[in-house]
Design an enzyme around this catalytic site. Sequence first.
Site, PDB file in Angstrom:
ATOM      1  N   GLU A 149      12.115  32.290 -21.628  1.00  0.00           N
ATOM      2  CA  GLU A 149      10.765  32.454 -21.067  1.00  0.00           C
ATOM      3  C   GLU A 149       9.671  32.655 -22.115  1.00  0.00           C
ATOM      4  O   GLU A 149       8.840  33.549 -21.992  1.00  0.00           O
ATOM      5  CB  GLU A 149      10.757  33.630 -20.082  1.00  0.00           C
ATOM      6  CG  GLU A 149      11.738  33.448 -18.948  1.00  0.00           C
ATOM      7  CD  GLU A 149      11.710  34.598 -17.938  1.00  0.00           C
ATOM      8  OE1 GLU A 149      11.101  35.643 -18.226  1.00  0.00           O
ATOM      9  OE2 GLU A 149      12.300  34.427 -16.856  1.00  0.00           O
ATOM     10  N   ASN A 151      15.757  28.591 -22.368  1.00  0.00           N
ATOM     11  CA  ASN A 151      15.818  28.793 -20.913  1.00  0.00           C
ATOM     12  C   ASN A 151      14.455  29.235 -20.390  1.00  0.00           C
ATOM     13  O   ASN A 151      13.802  30.092 -20.996  1.00  0.00           O
ATOM     14  CB  ASN A 151      16.867  29.888 -20.631  1.00  0.00           C
ATOM     15  CG  ASN A 151      17.227  30.026 -19.169  1.00  0.00           C
ATOM     16  OD1 ASN A 151      17.615  29.046 -18.523  1.00  0.00           O
ATOM     17  ND2 ASN A 151      17.124  31.230 -18.629  1.00  0.00           N
ATOM     18  N   HIS A 157      14.215  28.830  -9.987  1.00  0.00           N
ATOM     19  CA  HIS A 157      13.977  29.767  -8.887  1.00  0.00           C
ATOM     20  C   HIS A 157      12.923  29.118  -7.988  1.00  0.00           C
ATOM     21  O   HIS A 157      11.725  29.248  -8.233  1.00  0.00           O
ATOM     22  CB  HIS A 157      13.457  31.110  -9.411  1.00  0.00           C
ATOM     23  CG  HIS A 157      14.440  31.864 -10.245  1.00  0.00           C
ATOM     24  ND1 HIS A 157      15.599  32.395  -9.730  1.00  0.00           N
ATOM     25  CD2 HIS A 157      14.444  32.176 -11.569  1.00  0.00           C
ATOM     26  CE1 HIS A 157      16.265  33.011 -10.686  1.00  0.00           C
ATOM     27  NE2 HIS A 157      15.596  32.884 -11.814  1.00  0.00           N
ATOM     28  N   GLU A 175      19.722  29.368 -13.019  1.00  0.00           N
ATOM     29  CA  GLU A 175      19.489  30.551 -12.169  1.00  0.00           C
ATOM     30  C   GLU A 175      19.055  30.118 -10.774  1.00  0.00           C
ATOM     31  O   GLU A 175      18.158  30.719 -10.168  1.00  0.00           O
ATOM     32  CB  GLU A 175      18.424  31.452 -12.808  1.00  0.00           C
ATOM     33  CG  GLU A 175      18.754  31.882 -14.220  1.00  0.00           C
ATOM     34  CD  GLU A 175      17.739  32.840 -14.843  1.00  0.00           C
ATOM     35  OE1 GLU A 175      16.899  33.392 -14.101  1.00  0.00           O
ATOM     36  OE2 GLU A 175      17.793  33.033 -16.068  1.00  0.00           O
ATOM     37  N   ASP A 234      18.086  29.524  -7.164  1.00  0.00           N
ATOM     38  CA  ASP A 234      17.991  30.072  -5.812  1.00  0.00           C
ATOM     39  C   ASP A 234      16.795  29.398  -5.162  1.00  0.00           C
ATOM     40  O   ASP A 234      15.874  28.963  -5.848  1.00  0.00           O
ATOM     41  CB  ASP A 234      17.915  31.611  -5.773  1.00  0.00           C
ATOM     42  CG  ASP A 234      16.900  32.225  -6.714  1.00  0.00           C
ATOM     43  OD1 ASP A 234      15.951  31.522  -7.151  1.00  0.00           O
ATOM     44  OD2 ASP A 234      17.021  33.425  -7.016  1.00  0.00           O
TER      45      ASP A 234
END
Length: 436
Positions: free
Chosen positions: A138, A180, A217, A246, A248
């Site tokens: 990030e 990432n 996400h 990750e 979702d």
Amino acid sequence: MAMVLVTPASAGTTLGASAAEKGRYFGTAVAANKLSDSAYTTILNREFTMVTAENEMKIDATEPQQGQFRYSQADPIVNHARTHGMQVRGHTLAWHGQQPGWMQGMEGTALRTAMLNHVTQVVTHYRGQIYSWDVVNEAFADGNSGGRRDSNLQRTGNDWIEAAFRAARAADPGAKLCYNDYNTDNWTWAKTQGVYNMVRDFKARGVPIDCVGFQSHFNNDSPYVSNYRTTLSSFAALGVDVQITELDIQGAPANTYRSVVEDCLAVARCNGITVWGIRDSDSWRASQTPLLFNSNGSKKPAYDAVLAALNNGTTPPTTPPPTTTPPPTDPPPTTPPPGTGACTATVTVNQWTGGFVANVRVTAGSSALNGWTVTIALPSGATVTNAWSADRSGNTGTTNWTNVAYNGQVGAGQSTEFGFQANGTAGSLSPTCAAR
Ligand code: XIL
């Protein structure tokens, strides 16, 4: 009367098995404090082939006091993975978030040194056990700037990211090293382009980066978009693997989950998919019910969609599809193509107790190479576990290594490299090289 059961050749019954049939992994975030919940571990052990520690490998967990490293939170996750045949993604080494207090207050040279020491120590501790590391997490800003996020790490100098990658490579040459981030899924977003330009620059300058993680996400503010596949394939075309790290999706719509899986399967260098938790009750965004299992452990429609997409997907192409007609711009050769130039291969081994990493350098002779094969005889007991920048046949005994798409062409006298990690002892390896 005989009954004939027709089973598709490829129809796994778990996420991990079905992904494996497509040459991929299927992973989940794992929280150490849930390993004592048998409903949780039943699903984990049945469905998943890769795990990421949800919080336990972050900086505040692994170096709570400066210079005092603590692996008691992460090791149970790594041990659980190993005893159940799962691989591990390491998450994460250098990040503005979840820094321990001592690091939050640091700036400048002291912070740069501390960050690099952290990378070296943690990667060394887990050397040989990590499939891929989120080396930096990030680091880019949201919004339209396409630039870096301000942070104490960023203020140590713009080269902090590449410095972290170099330290990680030195500590474990066998782990894939990833950048990432989130909000990098939409190809048209400035943040996506900012990361893309960084990766392109890193590849051009030889900064050791192997993969890009897309957190993915997805929610109403950052929805799945159909250009996601373009994003994955565009990064892959830079010569890095891509991983969905990750995943979702708010509300867990089955169609969206299916699209994400299909997009990964459509990109040969998409190694696998990790969802950020098992049951909705395990999610960091539980109120969005974004995962594949209900809180009671039952499979949701999104689960069925993911499994079906994995089973219906195609295997990654290993060779380009045959063209039905020769390309019109390609005149037939007037003479049979001469044997392309011979090549040589040399190997550098980094051995530790029980395993080693071999970096192999392929050097073209007096003619350019249009493809190469390296043969390496491994001593008995040595088994390849992981490799990069070459396709292989064989994990033991005589192993053959061929170029991948981006490193087959090597100019006369020029070199390229690939590598692998293995269990056992290398001894002295004598690679041979042939042009293809
Ligand atoms: C989240 C965890 O899921 C939470 O338990 C924790 O409180 C905060 O971090 N991007 C990342 C992950 O890279 O590490 C974050 O995980 C989610 C966003």
